[in-house]
Motif scaffolding. Sequence first.
Motif, mmCIF file in Angstrom:
data_model
loop_
_atom_site.group_PDB
_atom_site.id
_atom_site.type_symbol
_atom_site.label_atom_id
_atom_site.label_comp_id
_atom_site.label_asym_id
_atom_site.label_seq_id
_atom_site.Cartn_x
_atom_site.Cartn_y
_atom_site.Cartn_z
ATOM 1 N N PRO A 1 -61.679 -33.287 -76.512
ATOM 2 C CA PRO A 1 -62.639 -33.096 -75.434
ATOM 3 C C PRO A 1 -62.696 -34.336 -74.553
ATOM 4 N N PRO A 2 -62.815 -34.155 -73.236
ATOM 5 C CA PRO A 2 -62.841 -35.317 -72.352
ATOM 6 C C PRO A 2 -64.076 -36.171 -72.600
ATOM 7 N N PRO B 1 -63.833 -34.999 -66.607
ATOM 8 C CA PRO B 1 -62.827 -34.128 -67.190
ATOM 9 C C PRO B 1 -61.728 -33.781 -66.210
ATOM 10 N N GLN B 2 -60.530 -33.585 -66.750
ATOM 11 C CA GLN B 2 -59.428 -33.035 -65.996
ATOM 12 C C GLN B 2 -59.264 -31.584 -66.424
ATOM 13 N N HIS B 3 -58.726 -30.768 -65.539
ATOM 14 C CA HIS B 3 -58.652 -29.348 -65.825
ATOM 15 C C HIS B 3 -57.295 -28.774 -65.444
ATOM 16 N N ARG C 1 -65.914 -26.059 -72.339
ATOM 17 C CA ARG C 1 -64.636 -26.630 -71.919
ATOM 18 C C ARG C 1 -63.882 -25.690 -70.976
ATOM 19 N N SER D 1 -60.359 -27.544 -69.686
ATOM 20 C CA SER D 1 -60.338 -28.977 -69.947
ATOM 21 C C SER D 1 -59.026 -29.373 -70.608
#
Length: 335
Positions: free
Chosen positions: A8-9, A13-15, A191, A202
């Motif tokens: 998990p970030p 977060p990047q997606h 997420r 995520s």
Amino acid sequence: MTADVTAPPTRSPQHTELVLGPLDRVRVSVAPAPMASLLSLVVDALGGPRQGIAPDWIKSIRRGLPGDAARAVIPMFDRTGALLPACLTPLGIDGAPVSEQLARVADLSPDDLQQGVELMSPSDPPPPWRNALRHPQKWLNLYAALLSAAWRAYAPIWQQSTALRNRETERIGAAVVTNGLDVLFAGLSNRVQYQHETLYLSDRHPYRVELEDRPIVLVPLVSGSAASVFNLDEPERAWLGYPVPGLGRLGAGPPQATTDSLTLLIGPIRAAILRALDRPNSMGGLADHLAAGPSTATYHCSQLAAAGLVLRQRVGREVRIQRTPRGDALVDLLS
């Protein structure tokens, strides 16, 4: 590995983006895939990305693992990712029995492992795999023994989850027949986000892919509250694993039956909030109506806002909540 299992970030977060297109053209199915859940749990138990798994489950799995097998596999994991080639991750999305999937792993040859590692890392094997490939058959035997032992420890948990998984299948079916896929996607997990006909997943190594004419297979995971496993690159389908709703209540009895479609789709608290918003209300007023704390009301209103069902507006020192036209239509349709 074929399935992306990442931590998990911890910051912004990047997606990874899965572009679905118009939802009335998206085909959705659900797959009970115990091996996907098992691998999520094993990854956490052996030092890989945290999956939000209950400590007693982790202890149960670890107690059942052969020590030499665990020591052989632990180097392939760290808290940022899991380094396993596709041949070692039989996730069972095709519906094959667990015994068959374990047999496939046990039947792998050293050449299969070599090719799998090369596909995973074409330039040069990561250091843990250089060691494993010095004695590939021995390593494969240990890995097969580890998965079999983990399944023996996990099988009772999977069996206990039958009612939860059946309930989730009903929920997905209700979303399909009521044109509520946007609501379903928006509430899959913390997420996963859904906006503008796109799922945002995520991911520490984000990319973008279009669903096109493939179906999307939803895989409810019976492992942890932060579990996230997906594969968007298969030519025949894209699939997404997410925590099955109600996981924290597993073992406390079967989920309460309901004939209310709105409650089935979005859960009892969010259904109560939507129904209470026949007229705008404050966050505090909603908390009083729910007999819940302000943080609970805020959390669920945030999820409803993400699904496009409510709007939040600050008026002075107060946050006012009102249903959107989409929220009105959903309440009318499912009540």
